[in-house]
Design an enzyme around this catalytic site. Structure first.
Site, PDB file in Angstrom:
ATOM      1  N   CYS A 152      -7.651   3.076   1.550  1.00 63.25           N
ATOM      2  CA  CYS A 152      -6.396   3.314   1.099  1.00 63.25           C
ATOM      3  C   CYS A 152      -6.000   2.880  -0.332  1.00 63.25           C
ATOM      4  O   CYS A 152      -7.047   2.955  -1.117  1.00 63.25           O
ATOM      5  CB  CYS A 152      -5.494   2.362   1.907  1.00 63.25           C
ATOM      6  SG  CYS A 152      -5.377   0.584   1.731  1.00 63.25           S
TER       7      CYS A 152
ATOM      8  N   CYS B 251       0.796  -1.129   0.319  1.00 62.86           N
ATOM      9  CA  CYS B 251      -0.088  -0.095   0.028  1.00 62.86           C
ATOM     10  C   CYS B 251       0.849   1.328  -0.134  1.00 62.86           C
ATOM     11  O   CYS B 251       0.326   2.433  -0.351  1.00 62.86           O
ATOM     12  CB  CYS B 251      -1.020  -0.092   1.221  1.00 62.86           C
ATOM     13  SG  CYS B 251      -2.318  -0.441   0.694  1.00 62.86           S
TER      14      CYS B 251
END
Ligand SMILES: [Zn+2]
Lengths: 100, 469
Positions: B427, B253
């Site tokens: 995210c 991420c």
């Protein structure tokens, strides 16, 4: 380039009676974690590179993350944990990068 | 609309098919041209034959040239032959050498082009990826026509177009412990142009087992590193880094970026070190590491340790043999999964899909949307009305979230409703958001839920025109 201002953070340890100042060069993840490319570290004279690392981790606890996986170079030469640093030495902390 | 959509996808398909055929035809043309060159060179009448010995397979001997270079090769490589510190000896060593470049990405692109151009006799390329649009800024060997096609095919075509006289091996596959020994054993020098820790350890170990020198380059952000490992009694990768670097829980991420020219510089230097090794010229970068810092325009070379007698792979008492290599789990060792499986930290009731979140927006349901990506990601693109607190700062900036939640709460006091607003976390790909939700639930935000698959899922399942990166 004049505009490139070297960010030099000064870190002093409590004992200043007989101490040496070394320049610490930080690379890759170590630079990311501390936010600076280099800094001046004041340590008692007779300190080893290991002691310098201890001091750095005290100031920047997040450095613990890379501590077990770095190459250390003292004045661009290979060094060990027990090497004694001298005034104005340059200690490079080099974590590996693996991108490409 | 529907019909148009159908038409254009038909066109795209046909275009792709034609481009692939074009590249195959080009490949065939360059192979045939090379073949023709060889045959004409071999049958050319030659005055230089003097000793009565001639072999049709080695035209150079017919010309009486002991170094083995043909007239075409002399002309092609003349600028290297004219170099006093290089010359014909180095060039003929180069032409007899074989090099495997692992990875045809940011590092491999310039490395491969230079190695092909300078006349490495046989050049192997291994990669399992396909060319993507977001590769183009740094992987300069590929052209837009090859988007969607294997990188190895694209890189091989580019190398052939630069030099049709060398042999190029295409390995369209991932390098694994099951095939690495067999593939690497076919080459004299190995170039590590990969982008992840498990591959780096695997390649280094394999080079130790096979006794091959390894030209290792890496680049990230604004920095690059270069070393030659396992050369002439020098250290291996594990001598330097016996313990793998810890990977933060959610590597995927927070993928960091890279400025294209940085791997470019390191890849060029990898080609240079490889040429030096193959031609036995100069001083290889063994027991030394080159550090490139693009921002300050500094290059440093530091001495590094020699081979470690205690190294578990190349050390004196190493029991690491081919069998151990084949069974070694590099992804587990480095805690770095190569197949990007999503995390699954949360129970289903703590999660919602991007489609469900769209319904929440449509129903104007009271909520706070927290985006936990780094702020420079947030600046690229974000969902409207979201609050950005990067995961790394969440703990320190939790009061910002508390007041955002309170605001939504207060807004409804007048209506007599005292229920808390829902809290959703997003995210890039849906891993960091789960870690954030876990933390938030422990910190009293009982309604926190993550949006499964993050903004990428939003782009795929809800809004195809939402930018991805
Ligand atoms: Zn080793």
């Amino acid at each position: 380039m004049d505009a490139t201002k070297q960010e030099v953070t000064k870190i002093e340890s409590d004992d200043t009676s007989s101490s040496v100042e070394i320049k610490v060069l930080l690379f890759a993840r170590a630079r990311e974690l501390t936010g600076v490319p280099d800094l001046i570290l004041k340590v008692p004279s007779g300190s080893t590179t290991q002691k310098c690392m201890d001091e750095l981790v005290v100031k920047f606890p997040s450095l613990e993350e890379v501590r077990s996986c770095v190459v250390l170079a003292l004045n661009e030469e290979y060094t060990t944990d027990s090497a004694i640093v001298k005034h104005r030495d340059e200690l490079a902390i080099i974590p590996p990068i693996s991108g490409g | 609309m529907e019909a148009n959509g159908g038409d254009s996808s038909e066109i795209v398909r046909e275009l792709e098919a034609l481009k692939l055929r074009k590249s195959e035809i080009e490949h065939r043309i360059s192979t045939l041209e090379a073949k023709l060159q060889e045959t004409t060179a071999a049958v050319e009448p030659c005055d230089a034959v003097s000793n009565g010995y001639s072999s049709p397979s080695s035209p150079a001997i017919e010309h009486g040239l002991e170094h083995g270079l043909s007239p075409d090769q002399i002309y092609r490589y003349s600028r290297q032959l004219l170099l006093p510190s290089f010359g014909v000896e180095a060039q003929s060593s180069l032409l007899k050498s074989s090099v495997l470049v692992i990875g045809a990405g940011g590092l491999g692109s310039p490395a491969l082009l230079y190695l092909a151009a300078c006349g490495v006799g046989r050049l192997g390329i291994i990669d399992h990826d396909v060319v993507e649009l977001n590769n183009m800024h740094r992987q300069i060997i590929h052209t837009e026509a090859f988007i969607g096609h294997p990188k190895v095919k694209s890189a091989a075509a580019a190398c052939r177009s630069v030099n049709s006289t060398i042999k190029i091996d295409e390995h369209v596959e991932a390098l694994r412990t099951s095939n690495a020994l067999e593939i690497l054993s076919q080459y004299d020098i190995i170039v590590d142009a990969t982008d992840n820790p498990p591959s780096r350890y695997m390649i280094s170990d394999c080079c130790v087992l096979l006794g091959k020198p390894l030209v290792s380059g890496a680049a990230l952000g604004m920095e690059g590193q270069l070393t030659v490992y396992n050369h002439n009694g020098g250290p291996c990768y594990r001598c330097l880094f016996p313990t793998p670097p810890p990977t933060t829980a959610c590597q995927r991420c927070s993928d960091s970026g890279v400025l294209g020219v940085v791997p470019g510089v390191i890849g060029c230097l990898q080609a240079l070190e490889t040429i030096k090794l193959a031609s036995m010229v100069g001083e290889p970068l063994s027991e030394r590491m080159l550090l490139f810092d693009a921002l300050s325009a500094r290059v440093r070379v530091v001495k590094i340790r020699g081979r470690s007698a205690q190294c578990v792979v190349c050390g004196d008492n190493s029991s690491f043999k081919k069998q151990q290599f084949k069974n070694f789990d590099y992804e587990d060792f480095t805690q770095f999964p190569l197949t990007a499986g999503p995390l699954n930290l949360l129970p289903t009731e703590s999660r919602i899909s991007s489609k469900e979140f769209k319904e929440i927006l449509q129903k104007k349901e009271r909520h706070v949307l927290l985006d936990v990506r780094p702020s420079h990601h947030y600046k690229i693109v974000s969902l409207p009305d979201s609050l950005n607190i990067p995961l790394a700062n969440l703990e320190a900036r939790i009061n910002e979230l508390t007041s955002a939640v309170k605001e939504k709460e207060d807004g409804h006091v007048n209506t007599g409703s005292f229920t808390n607003p829902s809290l959703y976390v997003v995210c890039r790909r849906g891993n960091d958001s789960q870690i954030a939700v876990q933390y938030l639930r422990e910190s009293g935000f009982d309604s926190a839920k993550d949006i499964i698959g993050g903004l990428e899922a939003w782009a795929t399942d809800v809004n195809p025109s939402f930018p991805t990166y």
